[in-house]
Design a protein around this motif. Structure first.
Motif, PDB file in Angstrom:
ATOM      1  N   ASP A  18       8.225 -24.713  50.616  1.00 13.11           N
ATOM      2  CA  ASP A  18       7.416 -25.945  49.942  1.00 13.11           C
ATOM      3  C   ASP A  18       6.157 -26.317  50.547  1.00 13.11           C
ATOM      4  O   ASP A  18       6.167 -26.737  51.788  1.00 13.11           O
ATOM      5  N   GLY A  19       5.115 -26.311  49.861  1.00 16.54           N
ATOM      6  CA  GLY A  19       3.915 -26.704  50.136  1.00 16.54           C
ATOM      7  C   GLY A  19       3.142 -25.751  51.050  1.00 16.54           C
ATOM      8  O   GLY A  19       2.146 -25.973  51.387  1.00 16.54           O
ATOM      9  N   LYS A  20       3.698 -24.586  51.473  1.00 14.66           N
ATOM     10  CA  LYS A  20       2.955 -23.796  52.398  1.00 14.66           C
ATOM     11  C   LYS A  20       2.144 -22.743  51.581  1.00 14.66           C
ATOM     12  O   LYS A  20       2.812 -22.353  50.304  1.00 14.66           O
ATOM     13  N   THR A  21       1.136 -22.228  51.975  1.00 20.69           N
ATOM     14  CA  THR A  21       0.218 -21.185  51.578  1.00 20.69           C
ATOM     15  C   THR A  21       0.205 -20.078  52.162  1.00 20.69           C
ATOM     16  O   THR A  21       0.005 -19.997  53.574  1.00 20.69           O
ATOM     17  N   TYR A  22       0.486 -18.684  51.894  1.00 16.74           N
ATOM     18  CA  TYR A  22       0.595 -17.513  52.564  1.00 16.74           C
ATOM     19  C   TYR A  22      -0.299 -16.651  51.877  1.00 16.74           C
ATOM     20  O   TYR A  22      -0.477 -16.085  50.884  1.00 16.74           O
ATOM     21  N   LEU A  23      -1.573 -16.155  52.912  1.00 15.67           N
ATOM     22  CA  LEU A  23      -2.320 -15.437  52.657  1.00 15.67           C
ATOM     23  C   LEU A  23      -2.069 -13.771  52.507  1.00 15.67           C
ATOM     24  O   LEU A  23      -1.332 -13.365  53.565  1.00 15.67           O
ATOM     25  N   VAL A  24      -2.387 -13.313  51.426  1.00 16.62           N
ATOM     26  CA  VAL A  24      -1.718 -11.928  51.210  1.00 16.62           C
ATOM     27  C   VAL A  24      -2.921 -10.970  51.180  1.00 16.62           C
ATOM     28  O   VAL A  24      -3.917 -10.955  50.209  1.00 16.62           O
ATOM     29  N   LYS A  25      -2.918  -9.863  52.255  1.00 16.49           N
ATOM     30  CA  LYS A  25      -3.958  -8.854  52.078  1.00 16.49           C
ATOM     31  C   LYS A  25      -3.475  -7.805  51.283  1.00 16.49           C
ATOM     32  O   LYS A  25      -4.390  -6.627  51.490  1.00 16.49           O
ATOM     33  N   SER A  26      -2.491  -7.496  51.220  1.00 13.42           N
ATOM     34  CA  SER A  26      -1.963  -6.493  50.297  1.00 13.42           C
ATOM     35  C   SER A  26      -0.804  -6.740  49.490  1.00 13.42           C
ATOM     36  O   SER A  26      -0.202  -7.862  49.756  1.00 13.42           O
ATOM     37  N   LEU A  37      11.851 -13.002  45.130  1.00 10.09           N
ATOM     38  CA  LEU A  37      10.834 -13.865  45.594  1.00 10.09           C
ATOM     39  C   LEU A  37      10.717 -15.101  45.172  1.00 10.09           C
ATOM     40  O   LEU A  37      10.548 -15.212  43.715  1.00 10.09           O
ATOM     41  N   GLY A  38      10.799 -16.075  45.824  1.00 11.84           N
ATOM     42  CA  GLY A  38      10.950 -17.433  45.013  1.00 11.84           C
ATOM     43  C   GLY A  38      10.552 -18.321  46.236  1.00 11.84           C
ATOM     44  O   GLY A  38      10.187 -18.147  47.232  1.00 11.84           O
ATOM     45  N   GLY A  39      10.995 -19.624  45.823  1.00 12.69           N
ATOM     46  CA  GLY A  39      10.645 -20.815  46.724  1.00 12.69           C
ATOM     47  C   GLY A  39       9.349 -21.613  46.063  1.00 12.69           C
ATOM     48  O   GLY A  39       9.163 -21.312  44.679  1.00 12.69           O
ATOM     49  N   THR A  40       8.996 -22.697  46.546  1.00 14.37           N
ATOM     50  CA  THR A  40       7.743 -23.342  45.903  1.00 14.37           C
ATOM     51  C   THR A  40       6.604 -23.180  46.667  1.00 14.37           C
ATOM     52  O   THR A  40       5.629 -24.358  46.450  1.00 14.37           O
ATOM     53  N   ASN A  63      16.384  -5.221  38.363  1.00 13.45           N
ATOM     54  CA  ASN A  63      16.982  -6.469  38.488  1.00 13.45           C
ATOM     55  C   ASN A  63      16.381  -7.324  39.597  1.00 13.45           C
ATOM     56  O   ASN A  63      16.852  -8.036  40.202  1.00 13.45           O
ATOM     57  N   CYS A  64      15.015  -7.475  39.645  1.00 11.58           N
ATOM     58  CA  CYS A  64      14.365  -8.208  40.318  1.00 11.58           C
ATOM     59  C   CYS A  64      14.136  -9.606  39.714  1.00 11.58           C
ATOM     60  O   CYS A  64      13.632  -9.640  38.541  1.00 11.58           O
ATOM     61  N   THR A  65      13.791 -10.449  40.571  1.00  7.16           N
ATOM     62  CA  THR A  65      13.522 -11.926  39.969  1.00  7.16           C
ATOM     63  C   THR A  65      12.492 -12.537  40.969  1.00  7.16           C
ATOM     64  O   THR A  65      12.257 -12.419  42.087  1.00  7.16           O
ATOM     65  N   ILE A  66      11.163 -12.999  40.241  1.00  3.38           N
ATOM     66  CA  ILE A  66      10.410 -13.914  40.826  1.00  3.38           C
ATOM     67  C   ILE A  66      10.341 -15.269  40.158  1.00  3.38           C
ATOM     68  O   ILE A  66      10.199 -15.309  39.138  1.00  3.38           O
ATOM     69  N   ALA A  67      10.546 -16.149  41.184  1.00  7.42           N
ATOM     70  CA  ALA A  67      10.771 -17.633  40.449  1.00  7.42           C
ATOM     71  C   ALA A  67      10.092 -18.695  41.364  1.00  7.42           C
ATOM     72  O   ALA A  67       9.987 -18.828  42.581  1.00  7.42           O
ATOM     73  N   ASP A  68       9.597 -19.854  40.592  1.00  3.96           N
ATOM     74  CA  ASP A  68       9.162 -21.005  41.220  1.00  3.96           C
ATOM     75  C   ASP A  68       7.787 -20.814  42.271  1.00  3.96           C
ATOM     76  O   ASP A  68       7.467 -22.024  42.504  1.00  3.96           O
ATOM     77  N   ILE A  69       7.259 -19.737  42.290  1.00  2.00           N
ATOM     78  CA  ILE A  69       5.948 -19.775  43.109  1.00  2.00           C
ATOM     79  C   ILE A  69       4.838 -19.964  42.495  1.00  2.00           C
ATOM     80  O   ILE A  69       4.891 -19.900  41.198  1.00  2.00           O
ATOM     81  N   SER A  70       3.732 -19.971  43.285  1.00  3.94           N
ATOM     82  CA  SER A  70       2.480 -20.201  42.553  1.00  3.94           C
ATOM     83  C   SER A  70       1.723 -19.107  43.140  1.00  3.94           C
ATOM     84  O   SER A  70       1.986 -18.480  44.650  1.00  3.94           O
ATOM     85  N   ILE A  71       0.770 -18.492  42.515  1.00  5.00           N
ATOM     86  CA  ILE A  71      -0.053 -17.404  42.832  1.00  5.00           C
ATOM     87  C   ILE A  71      -1.320 -17.785  42.505  1.00  5.00           C
ATOM     88  O   ILE A  71      -1.694 -17.964  41.525  1.00  5.00           O
ATOM     89  N   ASP A  72      -2.202 -17.840  43.633  1.00  5.20           N
ATOM     90  CA  ASP A  72      -3.660 -18.119  43.588  1.00  5.20           C
ATOM     91  C   ASP A  72      -4.397 -16.882  43.805  1.00  5.20           C
ATOM     92  O   ASP A  72      -4.524 -16.103  44.833  1.00  5.20           O
ATOM     93  N   SER A  73      -5.086 -16.192  42.791  1.00  9.14           N
ATOM     94  CA  SER A  73      -5.516 -15.042  42.668  1.00  9.14           C
ATOM     95  C   SER A  73      -7.181 -15.120  43.163  1.00  9.14           C
ATOM     96  O   SER A  73      -7.794 -14.080  43.485  1.00  9.14           O
TER      97      SER A  73
END
Length: 276
Positions: A18-26, A37-40, A63-73
């Protein structure tokens, strides 16, 4: 991001704090069946690390789930926040898109039964785009909010099934709120659109202040358009469209119980045998 991707590639659940931002390069890739893949927390994409028209989160397992996250493009103008392909029974729930580029969610080839619910985007670009896939079917988009707030050079529709080559079978688009999509130099700016969509239901959506058609169907078959509410539709400065419901070259279309409040350019409902 390397540890995150390593965990996903081994079929492990990944929870963003919660409240953390993860920088993704791939791309974060859900390639194993039953991945989660979830969390807040927020995935933030490093735009410089991605090529054009790439995905930031990729789903290829079943049968995969993505839930509750934010994605900053990160204002990538051509990227897809979530891309689903070669996957069955994908659930995307309560995902928020920020600074989205071309689309929040794209459905690609051989994706069967994709469920998108309670997602939110206030940005430019498509909310959901089915991008002329081969071998794909089944979209169930319910209770989402897609609001366009981009500039005049943006692009996109709220929900678009664009399958002019291969067709797309089975969809339910229900209970969504779509607002503000505009037109700029192409046939965009539609609330909900389908090209070669078959056996679908579009019901109980609210479409507000879009510049082209509220609902646009072309080359479709066996579609029910029922119980939708439209406010302030059109006109599109480039295409001249601006109808509440526009139907072109389609068969077995049922239009019932809709409320259309102000289609400032065109008709409440137009059924057009274009071009023949």
């Amino acid at each position: 991001y390397k540890r995150q991707n390593a965990a996903l590639s081994n079929g492990k659940n990944v929870i963003l704090s919660d409240g953390k931002t993860y920088l993704v390069k791939s791309a974060a890739t859900l390639s194993e069946d039953d991945s989660f893949l979830g969390g807040t927390g927020t995935i933030k994409c490093d735009t410089a690390s991605f090529a054009e028209q790439t995905q930031f989160v990729s789903v290829t397992g079943d049968n995969c789930t993505i839930a509750d996250i934010s994605i900053d493009s990160d204002s990538n103008t051509t990227g897809w926040a979530v891309h689903v392909s070669s996957a069955t029974n994908t659930v995307i729930r309560n995902v928020t898109g920020k600074n989205s580029g071309q689309a929040l969610i794209v459905v690609g080839d051989t994706a069967v039964d994709t469920y998108v619910t309670q997602c939110y985007q206030k940005s430019e670009g498509y909310g959901i785009l089915v991008d002329d896939p081969t071998g794909s079917s089944g979209l169930f988009a319910t209770d989402n909010r897609f609001i366009y707030s981009g500039g005049a050079d943006g692009h996109g529709d709220g929900i678009e099934i664009n399958a002019p080559t291969n067709g797309f079978e089975r969809f339910v688009i229900s209970g969504n709120y779509i607002e503000g999509y505009i037109d700029y130099q192409t046939n965009h700016g539609i609330g909900i659109g389908a090209s070669k969509g078959y056996h679908g239901v579009i019901t109980n959506n609210v479409i507000n202040d879009v510049e082209a058609d509220g609902i646009h169907l072309e080359y479709c078959e066996h579609i029910v358009v029922d119980g939708n509410v439209f406010h302030d539709i059109g006109p599109a400065s480039y295409t001249g469209d601006g109808h509440g419901v526009a139907v072109y070259d389609s068969e077995q279309i049922v239009i019932s119980n809709n409320i259309i409040d102000t289609a400032s350019y065109g008709y409440g409902i137009i059924v057009h045998a274009y071009p023949d």
